[in-house]
Enzyme design. Structure first.
Site, mmCIF file in Angstrom:
data_model
loop_
_atom_site.group_PDB
_atom_site.id
_atom_site.type_symbol
_atom_site.label_atom_id
_atom_site.label_comp_id
_atom_site.label_asym_id
_atom_site.label_seq_id
_atom_site.Cartn_x
_atom_site.Cartn_y
_atom_site.Cartn_z
ATOM 1 C CE LYS A 22 -1.660 1.670 4.051
ATOM 2 N NZ LYS A 22 -1.285 3.074 4.159
ATOM 3 C CG ASN A 23 2.621 2.693 3.488
ATOM 4 O OD1 ASN A 23 1.437 2.969 3.337
ATOM 5 N ND2 ASN A 23 3.178 2.558 4.677
ATOM 6 C CB CYS A 117 -5.243 10.619 11.823
ATOM 7 S SG CYS A 117 -3.590 10.054 12.151
ATOM 8 N NE ARG A 122 0.438 9.947 10.488
ATOM 9 C CZ ARG A 122 0.088 8.875 9.789
ATOM 10 N NH1 ARG A 122 -1.097 8.342 9.973
ATOM 11 N NH2 ARG A 122 0.899 8.346 8.914
ATOM 12 C CG ASP A 305 3.124 1.496 9.552
ATOM 13 O OD1 ASP A 305 2.713 2.337 10.371
ATOM 14 O OD2 ASP A 305 3.237 1.738 8.329
ATOM 15 N NE ARG A 397 -7.142 4.243 5.633
ATOM 16 C CZ ARG A 397 -6.373 5.136 6.229
ATOM 17 N NH1 ARG A 397 -6.634 5.508 7.458
ATOM 18 N NH2 ARG A 397 -5.354 5.675 5.606
HETATM 19 C C1 UD1 Z 1 4.319 6.944 6.417
HETATM 20 C C2 UD1 Z 1 3.514 5.698 6.178
HETATM 21 C C3 UD1 Z 1 2.919 5.194 7.479
HETATM 22 C C4 UD1 Z 1 4.009 5.019 8.537
HETATM 23 C C5 UD1 Z 1 4.875 6.269 8.648
HETATM 24 C C6 UD1 Z 1 6.074 6.076 9.546
HETATM 25 C C7 UD1 Z 1 2.701 6.007 3.919
HETATM 26 C C8 UD1 Z 1 1.547 6.264 3.025
HETATM 27 N N1 UD1 Z 1 2.448 6.016 5.228
HETATM 28 O O1 UD1 Z 1 3.425 7.935 6.921
HETATM 29 O O2 UD1 Z 1 2.286 3.936 7.229
HETATM 30 O O3 UD1 Z 1 3.419 4.765 9.789
HETATM 31 O O4 UD1 Z 1 5.346 6.675 7.358
HETATM 32 O O5 UD1 Z 1 6.856 5.024 9.087
HETATM 33 O O6 UD1 Z 1 3.795 5.760 3.465
HETATM 34 N N2 UD1 Z 1 5.734 14.791 10.800
HETATM 35 C C9 UD1 Z 1 5.700 16.147 11.057
HETATM 36 N N3 UD1 Z 1 5.512 17.009 10.014
HETATM 37 C C10 UD1 Z 1 5.388 16.596 8.721
HETATM 38 C C11 UD1 Z 1 5.439 15.204 8.470
HETATM 39 C C12 UD1 Z 1 5.616 14.334 9.527
HETATM 40 O O7 UD1 Z 1 5.814 16.580 12.207
HETATM 41 O O8 UD1 Z 1 5.234 17.413 7.821
HETATM 42 C C13 UD1 Z 1 5.930 13.836 11.910
HETATM 43 C C14 UD1 Z 1 4.734 12.905 12.080
HETATM 44 O O9 UD1 Z 1 3.734 13.478 12.878
HETATM 45 C C15 UD1 Z 1 5.391 11.704 12.715
HETATM 46 C C16 UD1 Z 1 6.785 11.666 12.064
HETATM 47 O O10 UD1 Z 1 6.995 12.985 11.562
HETATM 48 O O11 UD1 Z 1 5.533 11.895 14.101
HETATM 49 C C17 UD1 Z 1 6.942 10.668 10.939
HETATM 50 O O12 UD1 Z 1 5.856 10.777 10.049
HETATM 51 P P1 UD1 Z 1 5.979 10.469 8.494
HETATM 52 O O13 UD1 Z 1 7.217 9.688 8.222
HETATM 53 O O14 UD1 Z 1 5.779 11.718 7.741
HETATM 54 O O15 UD1 Z 1 4.721 9.530 8.259
HETATM 55 P P2 UD1 Z 1 3.865 9.460 6.952
HETATM 56 O O16 UD1 Z 1 4.740 9.751 5.782
HETATM 57 O O17 UD1 Z 1 2.615 10.227 7.109
#
Ligand code: UD1
Length: 417
Positions: A22-23, A117, A122, A305, A397
């Site tokens: 999925k990711n 969420c 996030r 995850d 999902r």
């Molecule tokens: C992706 C994965 C998700 C996984 C996560 C961490 C996808 C579609 N989803 O989510 O399954 O759980 O990586 O491995 O690939 N953060 C900020 N600001 C930002 C972005 C992130 O503060 O702009 C923080 C988030 O709140 C979190 C951390 O950074 O605490 C890591 O998040 P991130 O790696 O961005 O997760 P996703 O890319 O949303």
């Protein structure tokens, strides 16, 4: 609303085949926005987030020619609408992956803010900072991120935190920017490298994906994407843990053991037999589980995850384990539900202390997010009597045919409407 009912105590044996990740497919679908011509994606998992992303790109003006089975054929040549609406983005945070491609291709993007969420706030501030560094002007207007860019320009940018989709978003935008972009503190997840490989096959010039420094030489256009999605390492890990907890003997087919090293190591430390080959893993439970501590980290660390599923395994270990979550600030929602099934867990800050119990008892429980829902099904596999998991739309999902795959392994599991 659907529910899943699991009758515990049935051993798991046989083979299970893992679907595409999925990711990995979500960013690849977003990346098609950068291309002109007919793209074809194979090994697409049949999960709801994919349907949502296909609907989203369609909304943006992409022509979807085929979306059936595990194959999607689509053409973004006529893509003309920069607006990703709230009703789609609010159901799936990864929708924000269209931000970078829209800016690069149309010079404008208006994407609804994903909002909070269950597993934490996030935000997408790091995505925005990276795109601003490339020269986009971004404003927040009425719940939308509105970005414009005449021409994105290559830049040296360091992410404040490791962000997976943030890295992908900025990397995608930089493929069509003018000049060279260097991204430091980039995410190293296999799905980031996969996306870079896919883009390179379409004419992008990306080096270093898979390390924390990615260098992108902008090009003027990209040809259509043709790819086969890599296997889902999180789904594979979930079935490995299912086999371990149910004391089973299961061969997990179509997976990449090299992408799951920390999980394999921790399962072995817990006393589970794990034999790997190039594209499969055999997992055998040995009747007794030893307690193991884990700390989640960005790749190549232990994946957040898989934290909920591993915690479920530890509820039945002989002794005490500590599970520390460092990626998300609020990812212990499953603890209250596991406790309802008899688990002995206490939380202090980012660490959960799990004291192994003799058995879990079936109970009505509620799924709170995607991976938490998987952990409740795993608990149900070994609990005494029936476990009824509600809100299973979370499972849909991200897990293709979970009840079917587990039934084929011998679990007594069914879905009721
Ligand atoms: C992706 C994965 C998700 C996984 C996560 C961490 C996808 C579609 N989803 O989510 O399954 O759980 O990586 O491995 O690939 N953060 C900020 N600001 C930002 C972005 C992130 O503060 O702009 C923080 C988030 O709140 C979190 C951390 O950074 O605490 C890591 O998040 P991130 O790696 O961005 O997760 P996703 O890319 O949303």
């Amino acid at each position: 609303m659907d529910k899943i009912i699991v009758e515990g105590g049935h051993p798991l044996n046989g083979q299970v085949t893992i679907s595409g990740a999925k990711n990995a497919v979500l960013p690849v679908l977003a990346a098609t926005l950068l291309t002109q011509g007919k793209s074809e994606i194979q090994a697409v998992p049949g999960v709801r987030d994919v349907t949502t992303m296909v609907r989203l790109v369609q909304e943006l003006g992409v022509k979807v020619d085929h979306f059936e089975g595990d194959r999607v054929v689509l053409d973004a040549t006529g893509m003309n609408n920069p607006i990703a609406p709230y009703d789609l983005v609010s159901t799936m945070r990864a929708s924000c992956l269209v931000l970078g491609p829209l800016l690069a291709r149309l010079g404008e993007a208006k994407v609804s803010l994903p909002g909070g969420c269950a597993i934490g706030a996030r935000p997408i501030d790091l995505h925005i900072k990276g795109l601003e560094a490339l020269g986009a002007k971004i404003q927040l207007e009425e719940g939308y991120v509105h970005g414009t860019a005449k021409k994105l320009k290559g830049v040296r940018h360091t992410f404040d935190l490791v962000t997976v989709t943030g890295t992908m978003n900025v990397m995608m935008a930089a493929t069509l920017a003018e000049g060279e972009t260097v991204l430091s503190n980039a995410a190293r997840e296999p799905e980031v490298s996969f996306l870079a490989d896919v883009l390179n096959q379409s004419g992008a010039k990306i080096k270093g994906a898979g390390t924390d420094k990615i260098v992108i030489h902008g090009v003027t256009s990209l040809t259509p994407i043709e790819c086969q999605i890599l296997p889902d390492r999180i789904e594979a890990a979930t079935y490995m843990i299912a086999a371990a907890i149910a004391n089973g003997n299961v061969e997990v087919l179509n997976c990449t053991p090299g992408h799951m090293k920390p999980i394999i190591d921790k399962l072995r430390q817990a006393g589970v037999t794990v034999d790997t080959s190039e594209n499969s893993v055999r997992v055998k439970g040995n009747g007794q589980l030893s307690p193991v501590d884990i700390t989640t980290e960005p790749y190549p660390g232990f994946a957040t995850d898989v934290q909920a599923q591993f915690m479920t395994l530890m509820t039945l270990a002989k002794g005490q384990s500590r599970i520390t979550e460092t990626v998300f600030e609020n990812r212990f929602m499953h603890v209250a539900e596991l406790k309802r099934m008899g688990a002995d867990i206490s939380i202090e800050g980012h660490t959960a202390t799990v004291r192994g119990v003799e058995y879990l008892s079936g109970a009505p429980v509620m799924a709170t997010d995607l991976r938490a829902s998987a952990c409740l099904v795993l608990a149900g596999l070994v609990a005494e009597r029936d476990t009824v998991v509600s809100r299973v739309y979370h499972i849909d999902r991200g897990y293709q045919d979970m009840e079917k795959k587990l039934s084929q392994l011998g679990a007594a599991i069914r879905r009721v409407k």
